[in-house]
Design an enzyme around this catalytic site. Sequence first.
Site, PDB file in Angstrom:
ATOM      1  N   CYS A   1      14.027 -11.276  -1.574  1.00 53.89           N
ATOM      2  CA  CYS A   1      14.636 -11.283  -2.919  1.00 53.89           C
ATOM      3  C   CYS A   1      13.507 -10.665  -3.808  1.00 53.89           C
ATOM      4  O   CYS A   1      12.794 -11.214  -4.411  1.00 53.89           O
ATOM      5  CB  CYS A   1      14.863 -12.494  -3.668  1.00 53.89           C
ATOM      6  SG  CYS A   1      16.335 -13.378  -2.904  1.00 53.89           S
TER       7      CYS A   1
ATOM      8  N   TYR B   1       0.912  -1.211   0.037  1.00 55.44           N
ATOM      9  CA  TYR B   1      -0.036  -0.033   0.005  1.00 55.44           C
ATOM     10  C   TYR B   1       0.714   1.223  -0.025  1.00 55.44           C
ATOM     11  O   TYR B   1       0.423   2.236   0.185  1.00 55.44           O
ATOM     12  CB  TYR B   1      -0.809   0.042   1.060  1.00 55.44           C
ATOM     13  CG  TYR B   1      -1.690  -1.195   1.678  1.00 55.44           C
ATOM     14  CD1 TYR B   1      -2.680  -1.789   0.863  1.00 55.44           C
ATOM     15  CD2 TYR B   1      -1.331  -1.902   2.918  1.00 55.44           C
ATOM     16  CE1 TYR B   1      -3.238  -2.869   1.153  1.00 55.44           C
ATOM     17  CE2 TYR B   1      -1.947  -2.942   3.153  1.00 55.44           C
ATOM     18  CZ  TYR B   1      -2.882  -3.339   2.486  1.00 55.44           C
ATOM     19  OH  TYR B   1      -3.610  -4.533   2.887  1.00 55.44           O
TER      20      TYR B   1
HETATM   21  N1  LLP Z   1     -14.893  -4.585   9.729  1.00 56.32           N
HETATM   22  C1  LLP Z   1     -14.867  -5.273   8.552  1.00 56.32           C
HETATM   23  C2  LLP Z   1     -16.169  -5.813   7.690  1.00 56.32           C
HETATM   24  C3  LLP Z   1     -13.874  -5.086   7.618  1.00 56.32           C
HETATM   25  O1  LLP Z   1     -13.478  -5.416   6.708  1.00 56.32           O
HETATM   26  C4  LLP Z   1     -12.562  -4.606   8.395  1.00 56.32           C
HETATM   27  C5  LLP Z   1     -11.363  -4.348   7.701  1.00 56.32           C
HETATM   28  C6  LLP Z   1     -12.902  -4.159   9.925  1.00 56.32           C
HETATM   29  C7  LLP Z   1     -14.099  -4.195  10.381  1.00 56.32           C
HETATM   30  C8  LLP Z   1     -11.567  -3.562  10.546  1.00 56.32           C
HETATM   31  O2  LLP Z   1     -10.999  -2.286  10.031  1.00 56.32           O
HETATM   32  P1  LLP Z   1      -9.937  -1.417  10.697  1.00 56.32           P
HETATM   33  O3  LLP Z   1     -10.606  -0.602  11.765  1.00 56.32           O
HETATM   34  O4  LLP Z   1      -8.957  -2.460  10.977  1.00 56.32           O
HETATM   35  O5  LLP Z   1      -9.253  -0.602   9.740  1.00 56.32           O
HETATM   36  N2  LLP Z   1      -4.887  -4.935   5.297  1.00 56.32           N
HETATM   37  C9  LLP Z   1      -5.248  -3.535   5.194  1.00 56.32           C
HETATM   38  C10 LLP Z   1      -6.539  -3.380   5.940  1.00 56.32           C
HETATM   39  C11 LLP Z   1      -7.497  -4.207   5.479  1.00 56.32           C
HETATM   40  C12 LLP Z   1      -8.987  -4.056   6.284  1.00 56.32           C
HETATM   41  C13 LLP Z   1     -10.022  -4.938   5.830  1.00 56.32           C
HETATM   42  N3  LLP Z   1     -11.023  -4.868   6.534  1.00 56.32           N
HETATM   43  C14 LLP Z   1      -4.305  -2.516   5.987  1.00 56.32           C
HETATM   44  O6  LLP Z   1      -2.952  -3.143   6.437  1.00 56.32           O
HETATM   45  O7  LLP Z   1      -4.259  -1.490   5.928  1.00 56.32           O
END
Ligand code: LLP
Length: 411
Positions: free
Chosen positions: A341, A314
């Site tokens: 790598c 990202y």
């Molecule tokens: N609820 C649902 C339905 C979600 O899809 C997500 C995150 C959350 C709650 C929690 O969101 P948060 O508060 O953590 O932003 N891998 C990405 C983030 C993907 C988030 C996916 N869904 C990153 O590292 O930024």
Amino acid sequence: MKIQNVDLMYLKKKYGTPLYIYDEKHIKDNMDGFLKYFHSSKFKTEILYASKAFSVKEIYRIAKEKGMNLDCVSLGELYTAKSVDFDFSKIYFHGNNKSYEEIEYAVKNGIGIIVVDNLMELELLDSICAKLNKTQEIIIRVNVGVSAHTHKFIVTAHVDSKFGVLYGSDDYKKMIEICNNSKFVKFKGFHSHIGSQIFDLEAFRAALVKLITYAKDYKEKLILNIGGGFGVHYTNEDSPIPFNKVSEILIKTCEEELAKENIEIEKLAIEPGRSIVAEAGYTLYTIGFTKKTPNKEYYFIDGGMTDNIRPALYQAKYDCDIVGKENEPRNHKVTIAGKCCESGDLIIEDYNLPEAKTGDLLITYTTGAYGYSMSSNYNKALTPAVVFVEDGKDKLVSRRQTLDELIEREI
Ligand code: LLP
């Protein structure tokens, strides 16, 4: 340098690097903060920790102890929660492509709510519930057409999302029809999740207003779950809104909109993940070689994209320090590169740091969310250990993977 009065050199000697370090007090304070402020006298409230951000047994234990409910998205997360006897009635189960096995496991174990993502899922769920002769409460994930990414949000009918259904669409109508005719699935409300690392509360407000508009069409008091996505501080480019403010605005918006529309709801739920764990997490590395090229200077670390994929995936930005040299002049513009790598395996680019020597420790901040949970064994890197620190004490939460574990499933 210390975290929670635990010295980082000591942690390096005891556990090795790379090492995920969590300030346990910080996690608990974040949970307490949401639990304290997210309240209304007009409807019930519920806070679900979105465990995809960081899923280990210990975080489920802490959530349980604090009285925080859970958002799980896979059999793996459910299974981990089960392993510490987390009460399944306090879990919402998400996912756009839940398998037969996952749904059956969730229903058999008494899952609280299934967040149904699409028509086919509901048909499958209904048949599984019939087979098990169990009733199941569900909420439907609706695509509210608000999509938010960091500072901006857009309100458009984002009709092609892989998540959710459009309110009022043919699929949606069929889903409601199934609920009306089924003895097993019980429609309880709506879910929406608009994005991640959001700083603009207007985006949440817009989504909530949409959900309330939909809820007006039903005479039952519904559950509205507006997901997670509350932004955190990675670098000074980010100005997150504190959870008391987030809570206050969401609750107020909801109360006002309900009064305006003259309806009531049963419950308002949120699902913070990142905002619970991100800033409580640190990653400790050892610097190996350093190198100068005509235009760049590199410090190489003993981890990289295998423990933190976010910069590569990202272009995420982080702050860091050389441990013990926090106050030395930052007179080197360096790039912190991992050992994979892959040219894109850069954790931080063009960042001012003091001169480092081989063997120095480098610490990156705000790595508590989506670091460990998105870690990989690329290049057969070993998954680092996870240690929690609080009040001068350290506690191993997940030990470093061993070489034997790395190949034990291979035939
Ligand atoms: N609820 C649902 C339905 C979600 O899809 C997500 C995150 C959350 C709650 C929690 O969101 P948060 O508060 O953590 O932003 N891998 C990405 C983030 C993907 C988030 C996916 N869904 C990153 O590292 O930024």
